[in-house]
Design a protein around this motif. Structure first.
Motif, PDB file in Angstrom:
ATOM      1  N   ASN A  32       0.925  -1.167   0.036  1.00 43.50           N
ATOM      2  CA  ASN A  32       0.159   0.038   0.089  1.00 43.50           C
ATOM      3  C   ASN A  32       0.895   1.220  -0.154  1.00 43.50           C
ATOM      4  OD1 ASN A  32      -2.298  -1.601   0.192  1.00 43.50           O
ATOM      5  ND2 ASN A  32      -2.723  -0.807   2.210  1.00 43.50           N
ATOM      6  N   TYR A  34       1.202   5.590   0.074  1.00 44.23           N
ATOM      7  CA  TYR A  34       0.468   6.755   0.650  1.00 44.23           C
ATOM      8  C   TYR A  34       1.181   8.218   0.370  1.00 44.23           C
ATOM      9  CZ  TYR A  34      -1.490   2.894   3.165  1.00 44.23           C
ATOM     10  OH  TYR A  34      -2.094   1.766   3.707  1.00 44.23           O
ATOM     11  N   TYR A  36       1.004  12.050   2.082  1.00 42.39           N
ATOM     12  CA  TYR A  36       0.627  12.884   3.010  1.00 42.39           C
ATOM     13  C   TYR A  36       1.181  14.312   2.961  1.00 42.39           C
ATOM     14  CZ  TYR A  36      -0.679   8.489   5.971  1.00 42.39           C
ATOM     15  OH  TYR A  36      -1.248   7.627   6.432  1.00 42.39           O
ATOM     16  N   LEU A  46      -3.939  12.944   5.145  1.00 40.32           N
ATOM     17  CA  LEU A  46      -3.703  11.880   4.016  1.00 40.32           C
ATOM     18  C   LEU A  46      -4.384  12.432   2.772  1.00 40.32           C
ATOM     19  CD1 LEU A  46      -3.137   9.243   3.187  1.00 40.32           C
ATOM     20  CD2 LEU A  46      -5.397   8.487   3.692  1.00 40.32           C
ATOM     21  N   TYR A  49      -4.016   7.457  -1.555  1.00 42.31           N
ATOM     22  CA  TYR A  49      -3.550   6.008  -1.358  1.00 42.31           C
ATOM     23  C   TYR A  49      -3.643   5.227  -2.260  1.00 42.31           C
ATOM     24  CZ  TYR A  49      -8.155   4.357   0.363  1.00 42.31           C
ATOM     25  OH  TYR A  49      -9.504   4.086   0.436  1.00 42.31           O
ATOM     26  N   SER A  94       3.038   0.497   3.278  1.00 41.82           N
ATOM     27  CA  SER A  94       2.930  -0.459   4.256  1.00 41.82           C
ATOM     28  C   SER A  94       2.405  -1.575   3.704  1.00 41.82           C
ATOM     29  CB  SER A  94       1.436  -0.142   5.297  1.00 41.82           C
ATOM     30  OG  SER A  94       0.433  -0.089   4.597  1.00 41.82           O
ATOM     31  N   ASP A  97      -3.588  -4.852   6.050  1.00 41.95           N
ATOM     32  CA  ASP A  97      -4.190  -5.334   7.231  1.00 41.95           C
ATOM     33  C   ASP A  97      -3.579  -4.578   8.509  1.00 41.95           C
ATOM     34  OD1 ASP A  97      -5.686  -7.304   5.790  1.00 41.95           O
ATOM     35  OD2 ASP A  97      -3.702  -8.670   5.859  1.00 41.95           O
ATOM     36  N   ASN A  98      -3.758  -3.275   8.150  1.00 44.29           N
ATOM     37  CA  ASN A  98      -3.607  -2.373   9.448  1.00 44.29           C
ATOM     38  C   ASN A  98      -2.042  -2.420  10.061  1.00 44.29           C
ATOM     39  OD1 ASN A  98      -6.290  -1.358   9.725  1.00 44.29           O
ATOM     40  ND2 ASN A  98      -6.864  -3.439  10.108  1.00 44.29           N
ATOM     41  N   GLN A  99      -1.381  -2.794   9.296  1.00 50.67           N
ATOM     42  CA  GLN A  99      -0.043  -2.680   9.789  1.00 50.67           C
ATOM     43  C   GLN A  99       0.698  -1.154   9.773  1.00 50.67           C
ATOM     44  OE1 GLN A  99       1.940  -5.485  10.823  1.00 50.67           O
ATOM     45  NE2 GLN A  99      -0.123  -6.219  10.839  1.00 50.67           N
ATOM     46  N   GLN A 101       2.931   2.161   8.850  1.00 48.28           N
ATOM     47  CA  GLN A 101       3.302   2.758   7.833  1.00 48.28           C
ATOM     48  C   GLN A 101       4.767   3.225   7.882  1.00 48.28           C
ATOM     49  OE1 GLN A 101       0.508   5.563   6.140  1.00 48.28           O
ATOM     50  NE2 GLN A 101      -1.184   4.094   6.426  1.00 48.28           N
TER      51      GLN A 101
ATOM     52  N   GLN B  31      -8.645  -0.763  15.143  1.00 45.15           N
ATOM     53  CA  GLN B  31      -8.143  -2.180  15.355  1.00 45.15           C
ATOM     54  C   GLN B  31      -6.916  -1.958  15.969  1.00 45.15           C
ATOM     55  OE1 GLN B  31      -9.080  -3.734  11.157  1.00 45.15           O
ATOM     56  NE2 GLN B  31      -9.761  -5.494  12.360  1.00 45.15           N
ATOM     57  N   SER B  32      -5.837  -1.153  15.136  1.00 45.72           N
ATOM     58  CA  SER B  32      -4.519  -1.232  15.588  1.00 45.72           C
ATOM     59  C   SER B  32      -4.063   0.183  15.994  1.00 45.72           C
ATOM     60  CB  SER B  32      -3.784  -1.586  14.168  1.00 45.72           C
ATOM     61  OG  SER B  32      -4.013  -2.724  13.479  1.00 45.72           O
ATOM     62  N   PHE B  34      -0.514   2.685  17.522  1.00 46.49           N
ATOM     63  CA  PHE B  34       0.742   2.967  17.242  1.00 46.49           C
ATOM     64  C   PHE B  34       1.153   4.052  17.853  1.00 46.49           C
ATOM     65  CE2 PHE B  34       0.967  -0.557  14.311  1.00 46.49           C
ATOM     66  CZ  PHE B  34      -0.199  -0.295  13.391  1.00 46.49           C
ATOM     67  N   SER B  49       4.298  -0.189  18.455  1.00 45.78           N
ATOM     68  CA  SER B  49       2.960  -0.534  18.221  1.00 45.78           C
ATOM     69  C   SER B  49       2.522  -0.828  19.661  1.00 45.78           C
ATOM     70  CB  SER B  49       2.860  -1.924  17.534  1.00 45.78           C
ATOM     71  OG  SER B  49       3.403  -2.026  16.225  1.00 45.78           O
ATOM     72  N   THR B  91      -5.787   2.911  13.386  1.00 47.84           N
ATOM     73  CA  THR B  91      -6.347   2.456  12.261  1.00 47.84           C
ATOM     74  C   THR B  91      -7.742   1.920  12.629  1.00 47.84           C
ATOM     75  OG1 THR B  91      -5.611   0.111  12.237  1.00 47.84           O
ATOM     76  CG2 THR B  91      -3.949   1.708  11.271  1.00 47.84           C
ATOM     77  N   ASN B  92      -8.505   1.925  11.536  1.00 49.08           N
ATOM     78  CA  ASN B  92     -10.005   1.486  11.771  1.00 49.08           C
ATOM     79  C   ASN B  92     -10.205   0.208  10.715  1.00 49.08           C
ATOM     80  OD1 ASN B  92     -10.370   3.502  13.653  1.00 49.08           O
ATOM     81  ND2 ASN B  92     -11.142   5.052  11.962  1.00 49.08           N
ATOM     82  N   GLN B  96      -8.556   0.123   5.020  1.00 46.06           N
ATOM     83  CA  GLN B  96      -7.375  -0.408   4.071  1.00 46.06           C
ATOM     84  C   GLN B  96      -6.015   0.077   4.610  1.00 46.06           C
ATOM     85  OE1 GLN B  96      -8.690   1.315   0.188  1.00 46.06           O
ATOM     86  NE2 GLN B  96      -9.168  -0.825  -0.460  1.00 46.06           N
ATOM     87  N   GLY B  97      -5.803  -0.103   5.921  1.00 48.89           N
ATOM     88  CA  GLY B  97      -4.641   0.406   6.795  1.00 48.89           C
ATOM     89  C   GLY B  97      -4.512   1.793   6.768  1.00 48.89           C
ATOM     90  N   ASN B  98      -5.364   2.631   6.306  1.00 46.27           N
ATOM     91  CA  ASN B  98      -5.004   3.969   6.589  1.00 46.27           C
ATOM     92  C   ASN B  98      -4.897   4.378   8.190  1.00 46.27           C
ATOM     93  OD1 ASN B  98      -5.418   4.111   3.779  1.00 46.27           O
ATOM     94  ND2 ASN B  98      -7.447   5.126   3.929  1.00 46.27           N
ATOM     95  N   LEU B  99      -3.822   5.032   8.362  1.00 48.76           N
ATOM     96  CA  LEU B  99      -3.572   5.413   9.752  1.00 48.76           C
ATOM     97  C   LEU B  99      -4.361   6.677   9.839  1.00 48.76           C
ATOM     98  CD1 LEU B  99       0.161   4.970   9.930  1.00 48.76           C
ATOM     99  CD2 LEU B  99      -1.657   3.227  10.271  1.00 48.76           C
ATOM    100  N   PHE B 101      -4.024   9.967  12.485  1.00 49.97           N
ATOM    101  CA  PHE B 101      -2.657  10.639  13.280  1.00 49.97           C
ATOM    102  C   PHE B 101      -3.559  11.618  14.193  1.00 49.97           C
ATOM    103  CE2 PHE B 101       1.501   9.322  11.623  1.00 49.97           C
ATOM    104  CZ  PHE B 101       0.814   8.722  10.302  1.00 49.97           C
TER     105      PHE B 101
END
Lengths: 112, 111
Positions: A32, A34, A36, A46, A49, A94, A97-99, A101, B31-32, B34, B49, B91-92, B96-99, B101
């Protein structure tokens, strides 16, 4: 290991000029990607993406556009820059799955 | 209500002090989680994390309270090099993994 490259580091452009910022990622496939922007003293916003080649989602309507011509290449463009486009532009990648960035060094853009 | 809220600071502390940052998030489906660190005029860098059970990395301890939608970061024995802005990030589901901030809390560690 994965690395992300972003250039140029700084850029000074006149109002109305075009823009092209490039970002490439190495050491991973199908990331993925992005873009910003961070205005002075503000939080990260953002802009775009991408989850794959040619797939771009825009978060904020503006005079900027993004393209992903290759799996690990992400480009931010504008046909005519505005004063309000000044800021710190950051590319990030990234896995899915919510890893977290990981960011490039950024481009500091000043519009005169 | 903002999605991620942090005290902007600045927090000015002496070397060796313990400092705690707090963060709240509005989406119970987040969900996640950091913590990032951003030095002046530099890119954000992942600090750690945050896991439901809490986690520690050297002098840094992160906690998550899902019921209260609250995240914390504790820095023990602070160093001059810890001076930076600390960003709370979530992240929600389905994003799609968008953070998302927070605006960050600025820390200044003085000798």
């Amino acid at each position: 290991s994965q690395t992300i490259h972003q250039w140029p580091a700084t850029l000074v452009q006149p109002v109305g000029s075009p823009l092209s910022l490039e970002c490439t990622v190495e050491g991973t496939s199908n990331p993925n990607l992005y873009w910003y922007r961070q205005a002075a003293g503000r939080g990260l916003q953002l802009l775009f993406y991408s989850v794959g080649i040619g797939q771009i989602s825009s978060e904020v309507p503006q005079n900027l556009s993004a393209s992903r011509p290759q799996d690990r290449q992400f480009i931010l463009s504008s046909k005519k820059l505005l004063l309000s486009d000044s800021g710190f532009y950051l590319c990030a990648w990234s896995t899915r799955d919510n890893q977290p960035q990981h960011f490039g060094d950024g481009t500091r853009l000043s519009i005169l | 209500r903002k999605e991620v809220e942090q005290d902007p600071g600045p927090f000015n502390v002496p070397e060796g002090a313990t400092v705690a940052f707090n963060c709240t998030y509005s989406n119970s489906a987040s969900q996640s989680f950091f913590w990032y660190r951003q030095d002046c005029r530099k890119e954000p860098k992942l600090l750690m994390s945050v896991y439901s059970s809490g986690n520690e990395d050297g002098r840094f301890t992160a906690q998550l309270n899902r019921a209260s939608q609250y995240i914390s970061l504790l820095i023990r024995d602070s160093k001059l090099s810890d001076s930076a802005t600390y960003l709370c990030v979530v992240t929600n589901r389905g994003s799609q993994g968008n953070l998302i901030f927070g605006k960050g809390t600025k820390l200044s560690v003085k000798p």
